[in-house]
Design an enzyme around this catalytic site. Sequence first.
Site, mmCIF file in Angstrom:
data_model
loop_
_atom_site.group_PDB
_atom_site.id
_atom_site.type_symbol
_atom_site.label_atom_id
_atom_site.label_comp_id
_atom_site.label_asym_id
_atom_site.label_seq_id
_atom_site.Cartn_x
_atom_site.Cartn_y
_atom_site.Cartn_z
ATOM 1 N N HIS A 29 -9.161 -12.504 5.923
ATOM 2 C CA HIS A 29 -8.513 -13.567 5.265
ATOM 3 C C HIS A 29 -9.659 -14.136 4.339
ATOM 4 O O HIS A 29 -9.665 -14.556 3.193
ATOM 5 C CB HIS A 29 -8.402 -14.627 6.439
ATOM 6 C CG HIS A 29 -7.126 -14.667 6.881
ATOM 7 N ND1 HIS A 29 -6.423 -15.317 7.993
ATOM 8 C CD2 HIS A 29 -6.191 -13.341 6.808
ATOM 9 C CE1 HIS A 29 -5.444 -14.845 8.329
ATOM 10 N NE2 HIS A 29 -5.026 -13.660 7.667
ATOM 11 N N LYS B 168 -2.788 -18.577 9.236
ATOM 12 C CA LYS B 168 -3.599 -18.968 10.222
ATOM 13 C C LYS B 168 -4.043 -17.609 11.027
ATOM 14 O O LYS B 168 -3.198 -16.774 11.129
ATOM 15 C CB LYS B 168 -3.041 -20.207 11.155
ATOM 16 C CG LYS B 168 -1.776 -19.739 11.838
ATOM 17 C CD LYS B 168 -1.218 -20.860 12.243
ATOM 18 C CE LYS B 168 0.086 -20.763 13.145
ATOM 19 N NZ LYS B 168 0.928 -19.608 12.648
ATOM 20 N N ARG C 24 0.780 -1.061 -0.089
ATOM 21 C CA ARG C 24 0.023 0.114 -0.162
ATOM 22 C C ARG C 24 0.788 1.162 -0.164
ATOM 23 O O ARG C 24 0.492 2.399 -0.596
ATOM 24 C CB ARG C 24 -0.960 -0.021 1.146
ATOM 25 C CG ARG C 24 -2.014 -0.909 1.142
ATOM 26 C CD ARG C 24 -3.031 -0.946 2.071
ATOM 27 N NE ARG C 24 -2.700 -0.372 3.377
ATOM 28 C CZ ARG C 24 -2.870 -1.053 4.477
ATOM 29 N NH1 ARG C 24 -3.397 -2.104 4.720
ATOM 30 N NH2 ARG C 24 -2.337 -0.496 5.777
ATOM 31 N N TYR D 133 -5.053 -4.774 -4.121
ATOM 32 C CA TYR D 133 -5.491 -6.421 -4.171
ATOM 33 C C TYR D 133 -6.111 -6.570 -5.416
ATOM 34 O O TYR D 133 -5.541 -7.719 -6.124
ATOM 35 C CB TYR D 133 -6.091 -6.571 -2.925
ATOM 36 C CG TYR D 133 -6.179 -8.195 -2.961
ATOM 37 C CD1 TYR D 133 -5.136 -9.114 -2.829
ATOM 38 C CD2 TYR D 133 -7.551 -8.795 -2.915
ATOM 39 C CE1 TYR D 133 -5.367 -10.464 -2.659
ATOM 40 C CE2 TYR D 133 -7.746 -9.929 -2.873
ATOM 41 C CZ TYR D 133 -6.579 -10.845 -2.727
ATOM 42 O OH TYR D 133 -6.853 -12.382 -2.664
#
Length: 132
Positions: A77, A95, A38, A56
């Site tokens: 996520h 995770k 960014r 993205y």
Amino acid sequence: MSQTLNVALAAYGMSGQIFHAPLIAAHPHLKLACVVHRSGTSAKEHYPGVKVVRHYQQVLDDPDIHIVVVNTPNALHYPMARDALRAGKHVIVEKPFTTNITDGRDLIELAKHQSLMLTVFHNRRLQSGFKT
């Protein structure tokens, strides 16, 4: 495997710099092709051949990207992995995989439907404490 797979990192924070980028760069059949940054250009300084993008969506729109590593804050996520799968990309998610089981199941079904690989990056899975 003789084909080189182009990999994009969704972020170049600590996990991108320390875990993902070095592992990708070390693999003979993977190429760190793109990093979402960014602001700044430190990814380009560390990996001169990498393409740095600000958004993205640029990763999702790039037909040369095969794998997306979703290494962003936990709440992102699910939507980022979902969008990558919808764009036809294989996905590796840090995770926790998702913040709830419904989203996790949705991603698994979407990956199956799209015939794409979807996995969770778990860098400590082979350490003795986790194996026990």
